[in-house]
Design a protein around this motif. Structure first.
Motif, PDB file in Angstrom:
ATOM      1  N   ASP A 185     -10.366  -7.520  12.104  1.00  0.00           N
ATOM      2  CA  ASP A 185      -9.590  -6.517  12.278  1.00  0.00           C
ATOM      3  C   ASP A 185     -10.011  -5.521  11.035  1.00  0.00           C
ATOM      4  O   ASP A 185     -10.285  -4.246  11.204  1.00  0.00           O
ATOM      5  CB  ASP A 185      -8.314  -6.475  12.643  1.00  0.00           C
ATOM      6  N   ALA A 186      -9.821  -5.990   9.766  1.00  0.00           N
ATOM      7  CA  ALA A 186      -9.920  -5.179   8.803  1.00  0.00           C
ATOM      8  C   ALA A 186     -11.477  -5.068   8.529  1.00  0.00           C
ATOM      9  O   ALA A 186     -11.912  -4.040   7.999  1.00  0.00           O
ATOM     10  CB  ALA A 186      -9.359  -6.079   7.628  1.00  0.00           C
ATOM     11  N   LEU A 187     -12.417  -6.062   8.788  1.00  0.00           N
ATOM     12  CA  LEU A 187     -13.992  -5.853   8.724  1.00  0.00           C
ATOM     13  C   LEU A 187     -14.303  -4.500   9.735  1.00  0.00           C
ATOM     14  O   LEU A 187     -15.258  -4.066   9.035  1.00  0.00           O
ATOM     15  CB  LEU A 187     -14.494  -7.172   9.204  1.00  0.00           C
ATOM     16  N   ARG A 188     -13.763  -4.423  10.663  1.00  0.00           N
ATOM     17  CA  ARG A 188     -14.208  -3.386  11.528  1.00  0.00           C
ATOM     18  C   ARG A 188     -14.197  -1.975  10.777  1.00  0.00           C
ATOM     19  O   ARG A 188     -14.888  -1.075  10.784  1.00  0.00           O
ATOM     20  CB  ARG A 188     -13.557  -3.224  12.908  1.00  0.00           C
ATOM     21  N   VAL A 189     -12.917  -1.802   9.969  1.00  0.00           N
ATOM     22  CA  VAL A 189     -12.702  -0.703   9.604  1.00  0.00           C
ATOM     23  C   VAL A 189     -13.631  -0.566   8.019  1.00  0.00           C
ATOM     24  O   VAL A 189     -14.016   0.707   7.694  1.00  0.00           O
ATOM     25  CB  VAL A 189     -11.169  -0.497   8.752  1.00  0.00           C
ATOM     26  N   ALA A 190     -13.788  -1.667   7.424  1.00  0.00           N
ATOM     27  CA  ALA A 190     -14.681  -1.778   6.264  1.00  0.00           C
ATOM     28  C   ALA A 190     -15.988  -1.456   6.469  1.00  0.00           C
ATOM     29  O   ALA A 190     -16.782  -0.545   5.870  1.00  0.00           O
ATOM     30  CB  ALA A 190     -14.704  -3.255   5.580  1.00  0.00           C
ATOM     31  N   LYS A 191     -16.307  -1.784   7.727  1.00  0.00           N
ATOM     32  CA  LYS A 191     -17.941  -1.413   8.212  1.00  0.00           C
ATOM     33  C   LYS A 191     -17.878   0.124   8.343  1.00  0.00           C
ATOM     34  O   LYS A 191     -19.021   0.750   8.225  1.00  0.00           O
ATOM     35  CB  LYS A 191     -18.171  -2.343   9.578  1.00  0.00           C
ATOM     36  N   LEU A 192     -17.027   0.696   9.165  1.00  0.00           N
ATOM     37  CA  LEU A 192     -16.900   1.889   9.214  1.00  0.00           C
ATOM     38  C   LEU A 192     -17.077   2.809   7.865  1.00  0.00           C
ATOM     39  O   LEU A 192     -17.877   3.778   7.975  1.00  0.00           O
ATOM     40  CB  LEU A 192     -15.873   2.512  10.039  1.00  0.00           C
ATOM     41  N   ASP A 223      -0.269   4.387   3.398  1.00  0.00           N
ATOM     42  CA  ASP A 223       0.649   3.322   3.416  1.00  0.00           C
ATOM     43  C   ASP A 223       1.868   3.042   2.670  1.00  0.00           C
ATOM     44  O   ASP A 223       2.112   4.129   2.015  1.00  0.00           O
ATOM     45  CB  ASP A 223      -0.239   2.112   3.161  1.00  0.00           C
ATOM     46  N   ARG A 224       2.699   2.115   2.877  1.00  0.00           N
ATOM     47  CA  ARG A 224       3.869   2.094   2.200  1.00  0.00           C
ATOM     48  C   ARG A 224       3.465   0.823   1.063  1.00  0.00           C
ATOM     49  O   ARG A 224       3.142  -0.159   1.464  1.00  0.00           O
ATOM     50  CB  ARG A 224       4.905   1.299   3.110  1.00  0.00           C
ATOM     51  N   TYR A 225       3.967   1.296  -0.188  1.00  0.00           N
ATOM     52  CA  TYR A 225       3.766   0.278  -1.298  1.00  0.00           C
ATOM     53  C   TYR A 225       4.655  -0.725  -1.230  1.00  0.00           C
ATOM     54  O   TYR A 225       6.104  -0.437  -1.175  1.00  0.00           O
ATOM     55  CB  TYR A 225       3.874   1.179  -2.646  1.00  0.00           C
ATOM     56  N   THR A 226       4.166  -1.987  -1.473  1.00  0.00           N
ATOM     57  CA  THR A 226       5.279  -2.987  -1.568  1.00  0.00           C
ATOM     58  C   THR A 226       4.518  -4.409  -2.273  1.00  0.00           C
ATOM     59  O   THR A 226       3.429  -4.279  -2.373  1.00  0.00           O
ATOM     60  CB  THR A 226       5.772  -3.489   0.074  1.00  0.00           C
ATOM     61  N   MET A 227       5.646  -5.126  -2.734  1.00  0.00           N
ATOM     62  CA  MET A 227       4.929  -6.163  -3.302  1.00  0.00           C
ATOM     63  C   MET A 227       5.409  -7.379  -2.799  1.00  0.00           C
ATOM     64  O   MET A 227       5.559  -8.621  -3.291  1.00  0.00           O
ATOM     65  CB  MET A 227       5.331  -6.254  -5.085  1.00  0.00           C
ATOM     66  N   ARG A 228       5.949  -7.303  -1.339  1.00  0.00           N
ATOM     67  CA  ARG A 228       6.603  -8.382  -0.548  1.00  0.00           C
ATOM     68  C   ARG A 228       5.827  -8.596   0.645  1.00  0.00           C
ATOM     69  O   ARG A 228       5.268  -7.558   1.114  1.00  0.00           O
ATOM     70  CB  ARG A 228       8.019  -8.173  -0.632  1.00  0.00           C
ATOM     71  N   GLY A 229       6.114  -9.515   1.280  1.00  0.00           N
ATOM     72  CA  GLY A 229       5.607  -9.828   2.798  1.00  0.00           C
ATOM     73  C   GLY A 229       4.230 -10.648   2.775  1.00  0.00           C
ATOM     74  O   GLY A 229       3.643 -11.025   1.645  1.00  0.00           O
ATOM     75  N   ARG A 230       3.462 -10.422   3.878  1.00  0.00           N
ATOM     76  CA  ARG A 230       2.478 -11.418   4.006  1.00  0.00           C
ATOM     77  C   ARG A 230       1.041 -10.475   3.998  1.00  0.00           C
ATOM     78  O   ARG A 230      -0.083 -11.295   3.515  1.00  0.00           O
ATOM     79  CB  ARG A 230       2.376 -11.951   5.549  1.00  0.00           C
ATOM     80  N   TYR A 231       1.246  -9.321   4.002  1.00  0.00           N
ATOM     81  CA  TYR A 231      -0.005  -8.546   4.073  1.00  0.00           C
ATOM     82  C   TYR A 231      -0.289  -7.660   2.727  1.00  0.00           C
ATOM     83  O   TYR A 231      -1.521  -6.802   2.764  1.00  0.00           O
ATOM     84  CB  TYR A 231      -0.161  -7.376   5.495  1.00  0.00           C
ATOM     85  N   TYR A 232       0.706  -7.599   1.783  1.00  0.00           N
ATOM     86  CA  TYR A 232       0.567  -6.442   0.782  1.00  0.00           C
ATOM     87  C   TYR A 232      -0.700  -6.786  -0.100  1.00  0.00           C
ATOM     88  O   TYR A 232      -1.181  -5.926  -0.544  1.00  0.00           O
ATOM     89  CB  TYR A 232       1.713  -6.468   0.032  1.00  0.00           C
ATOM     90  N   SER A 233      -1.314  -7.910  -0.036  1.00  0.00           N
ATOM     91  CA  SER A 233      -2.250  -8.153  -0.904  1.00  0.00           C
ATOM     92  C   SER A 233      -3.569  -8.576  -0.089  1.00  0.00           C
ATOM     93  O   SER A 233      -4.449  -8.895  -0.671  1.00  0.00           O
ATOM     94  CB  SER A 233      -2.061  -9.369  -1.808  1.00  0.00           C
ATOM     95  N   THR A 234      -3.822  -7.913   0.904  1.00  0.00           N
ATOM     96  CA  THR A 234      -4.887  -8.361   1.973  1.00  0.00           C
ATOM     97  C   THR A 234      -5.367  -6.907   2.316  1.00  0.00           C
ATOM     98  O   THR A 234      -4.743  -5.677   2.530  1.00  0.00           O
ATOM     99  CB  THR A 234      -4.382  -8.836   3.067  1.00  0.00           C
ATOM    100  N   ALA A 235      -6.639  -7.029   2.744  1.00  0.00           N
ATOM    101  CA  ALA A 235      -7.410  -5.682   3.374  1.00  0.00           C
ATOM    102  C   ALA A 235      -6.637  -5.318   4.702  1.00  0.00           C
ATOM    103  O   ALA A 235      -6.703  -4.216   5.017  1.00  0.00           O
ATOM    104  CB  ALA A 235      -8.708  -5.936   3.764  1.00  0.00           C
ATOM    105  N   TYR A 236      -6.142  -6.252   5.406  1.00  0.00           N
ATOM    106  CA  TYR A 236      -5.656  -6.133   6.452  1.00  0.00           C
ATOM    107  C   TYR A 236      -4.240  -5.103   6.385  1.00  0.00           C
ATOM    108  O   TYR A 236      -4.037  -4.372   7.348  1.00  0.00           O
ATOM    109  CB  TYR A 236      -5.194  -7.516   7.223  1.00  0.00           C
ATOM    110  N   GLY A 237      -3.623  -5.595   5.421  1.00  0.00           N
ATOM    111  CA  GLY A 237      -2.491  -4.710   5.106  1.00  0.00           C
ATOM    112  C   GLY A 237      -2.809  -3.358   4.829  1.00  0.00           C
ATOM    113  O   GLY A 237      -2.270  -2.433   5.261  1.00  0.00           O
TER     114      GLY A 237
END
Length: 329
Positions: A185-192, A223-237
């Motif tokens: 899902d994130a790779l599609r955006v990165a390619k664009l 986006d919303r800045y956060t240091m919690r959750g599953r996606y804050y440190s990923t390209a998907y987030g």
């Protein structure tokens, strides 16, 4: 210490003055008199309503008619208690103590001589019909949609609505899809983004990396800045989920740089410190920061070095797009 105590039982009429005895220490007393008569409320002459206008003068308050503006603005309906002509040729309305507004920006505009300003409205309303300000809009030309700014110039390298705008002012719909595989899902955006950056003849690597970092920043701005959750440190987030941190923007920018053929190092990965991409640009050591939105040569946030935004980066260029004084694209 001054102790003030009212004396009770001496009133014979509602308007009689109140005698206040104030003790000032060791048997010494002083007296003062003040009236209890209530002030009459000033009746409002009429009510006004401010027109919708983006200008800074709409609803602005002055201490006197056309004199001494203050940092105060009003909107909606207000009561008028007095009116006086101003030197600008318009009638001014008093809406409070030392608070005056220009009638030109209300639904009851008047000239300084008291005559009503003529309008072109068919319903004979008193709202002034002013020329509409130009706004940014989409225009279809030769089968392609282009985004024109309020100054009439085409927008480039931007994220408007659901579309990314490339360096040639063409728009591309962002593939925001949640297919279950977060990497894809994130790779599609990165390619664009990599396609929007492109590769023109004469482009330096630092310019291409800088544009890529700015695109990532455009996503982070939404986006919303956060240091919690599953996606804050990923390209998907950053691209899909709508949450980010410097770790997430670095991962997202790294994915874009990989699609553009760059090799990079994720600095301070999995550490509670600022993170960015370190890579070689035009044969020199450089950096790219998706959180800040720019790239450049040299070290970055190392050995307590103060890093300023490069003057020729896309971020600065886009901030000055109204003047287009920096021709770096």
């Amino acid at each position: 210490m001054l102790i003030v105590t009212p004396i009770a039982g001496i009133f014979t009429a509602p308007n009689q003055a109140v005698v206040i005895a104030a003790r000032k220490g060791h048997g010494r007393w002083s007296h003062s008199r003040r009236s209890t008569r209530r002030r009459k409320k000033t009746k409002a002459l009429f009510t006004i309503e401010f027109n919708y206008d983006d200008s800074d003068e709409n609803g602005r308050v002055y201490k006197a008619p056309d004199k001494h503006p203050v940092k105060l603005w009003y909107s909606g309906k207000m009561s008028v208690y007095a009116q006086a002509p101003g030197k600008d040729g318009y009638m001014w309305y008093k809406i409070g103590r030392n608070q005056w507004v220009n009638s030109y920006y209300t639904n009851k505009p008047k000239n300084a001589n008291g005559s009503k300003i003529k309008t072109n409205n068919a319903n004979n309303s008193e709202t002034v019909k002013r020329p509409k300000k130009k706004r940014a809009h989409w225009v279809k030309e030769n089968g392609q949609y282009h985004y024109y700014l309020a100054n009439g110039k085409r927008d480039r390298i931007d994220y408007v609505g659901k579309y990314l705008i490339d360096r040639n002012s063409n728009r591309h719909k962002v593939p925001i899809k949640r297919g279950g595989n977060h990497y894809r899902d994130a790779l599609r955006v990165a390619k664009l983004i990599a396609r929007c950056v492109g590769h023109r003849r004469g482009d330096k690597q630092v310019k291409r990396a800088d544009i890529a970092a700015y695109y990532v920043r455009l996503f982070a701005d939404r986006d919303r800045y956060t240091m919690r959750g599953r996606y804050y440190s990923t390209a998907y987030g950053v691209f899909i989920k709508g949450e980010y941190s410097c770790a997430g923007t670095t991962a997202a920018l790294g994915m874009v740089l990989h699609q553009m053929g760059f090799k990079y190092k994720h600095v301070h990965k999995n550490q509670y410190r600022h993170q960015w991409c370190q890579l070689r640009l035009d044969g020199r050591m450089g950096y790219a920061d998706g959180d800040a939105g720019f790239a450049g040569y040299g070290s970055y946030f190392l050995h307590h070095k103060i890093v300023s935004t490069p003057s020729n980066c896309t971020l600065i260029w886009h901030m000055n797009l109204v003047d287009s004084s920096l021709n770096i694209i």
